[in-house]
Design a protein around this motif. Sequence first.
Motif, mmCIF file in Angstrom:
data_model
loop_
_atom_site.group_PDB
_atom_site.id
_atom_site.type_symbol
_atom_site.label_atom_id
_atom_site.label_comp_id
_atom_site.label_asym_id
_atom_site.label_seq_id
_atom_site.Cartn_x
_atom_site.Cartn_y
_atom_site.Cartn_z
ATOM 1 N N THR A 14 43.469 -6.272 19.605
ATOM 2 C CA THR A 14 42.502 -6.274 20.972
ATOM 3 C C THR A 14 43.675 -6.121 21.422
ATOM 4 O O THR A 14 43.757 -5.240 23.070
ATOM 5 C CB THR A 14 41.361 -6.326 21.789
ATOM 6 O OG1 THR A 14 41.164 -7.860 21.485
ATOM 7 C CG2 THR A 14 39.992 -6.561 20.121
ATOM 8 N N GLY A 121 43.198 -5.792 26.269
ATOM 9 C CA GLY A 121 41.685 -6.364 25.544
ATOM 10 C C GLY A 121 40.514 -6.444 26.142
ATOM 11 O O GLY A 121 40.427 -7.493 27.029
ATOM 12 N N GLU A 154 39.040 -1.676 21.765
ATOM 13 C CA GLU A 154 39.316 -1.975 19.905
ATOM 14 C C GLU A 154 40.438 -0.414 19.404
ATOM 15 O O GLU A 154 41.037 -1.125 19.017
ATOM 16 C CB GLU A 154 38.315 -1.763 19.500
ATOM 17 C CG GLU A 154 37.284 -2.953 19.619
ATOM 18 C CD GLU A 154 35.415 -2.879 18.872
ATOM 19 O OE1 GLU A 154 36.261 -2.103 17.794
ATOM 20 O OE2 GLU A 154 34.954 -3.535 19.087
#
Length: 279
Positions: A14, A121, A154
């Motif tokens: 991520t 992320g 993602e």
Amino acid sequence: MFKTILVPIDSSDTSLVAVDYAIDLSRSFDSEIVGISIIDIKKLTGPFMRDLGTSIGGMVPYGDFQQNVRQFLEDTAKAALDELEGKCNSAGISFTRTTKEGVISKEIVESAKRCNMISMGMAGEHAFWRDAFLGSNLESVVRQTHKPVLVTPEKYKKITKILVAYDTSSFSAKALTAGADIAEQMKTPLTVITVSDDKKAGEDILSQADETLKDCKITYDKALKDGETVGAILKHCKEGSYDLLAMGAYGHSKIRELIIGNTTVQIMRKVNCAVLLCR
């Protein structure tokens, strides 16, 4: 506007998605990417480490064990930064790198003082346990920094349409300005959405957005929705296939609770695009 983008990187997939978004923005803004990998001091000195060191003390000297863990974390940080640097070099993006040791969120916030944006992320190394861990470092960073935070999903998806949640609050105004700047640089359309059960009040809010956008060289439209704020925004975002949702981290009334608090987890579980948080 976004001349320097900070990208915290770890060993997770991520965080590499956050790199891809940062590179995409850097191409449009001619930005420099600053990569940072942080050795989490809690992994070296926290209770778990002390208990583990005590339990294996008879087999391996604790000092040696701790040094081995430190070396592993340093090697992991270097490998992550090497991968980030390789991506930037391949894309022709200016890049600098640094490794720090400390509390992750605090080090990110401190490093961000010299940058214009943070690209993170959504779950980092705990992505597999997304339902349980989403938002720990992220929420802490958003609470502490005044820099825009790009929360990436993602999987990478090129930004082609932007949605801005607007309620006239100062933070949503920053989100509108940032969203418009990105739309102009990346040559993408933008939609301003507000949620109000009072049609006249909603139209007044959108008219204020017109004032902000009147001199921007972008194509934009507006959407007025009623009902529950989170659901209305998420539904419009999904149905419109937007790639970026920009919003204030705090706002008026319902939107104020949209990001900070328990609904942080809810919206990040359900949103299908990157989110730019401004405060």
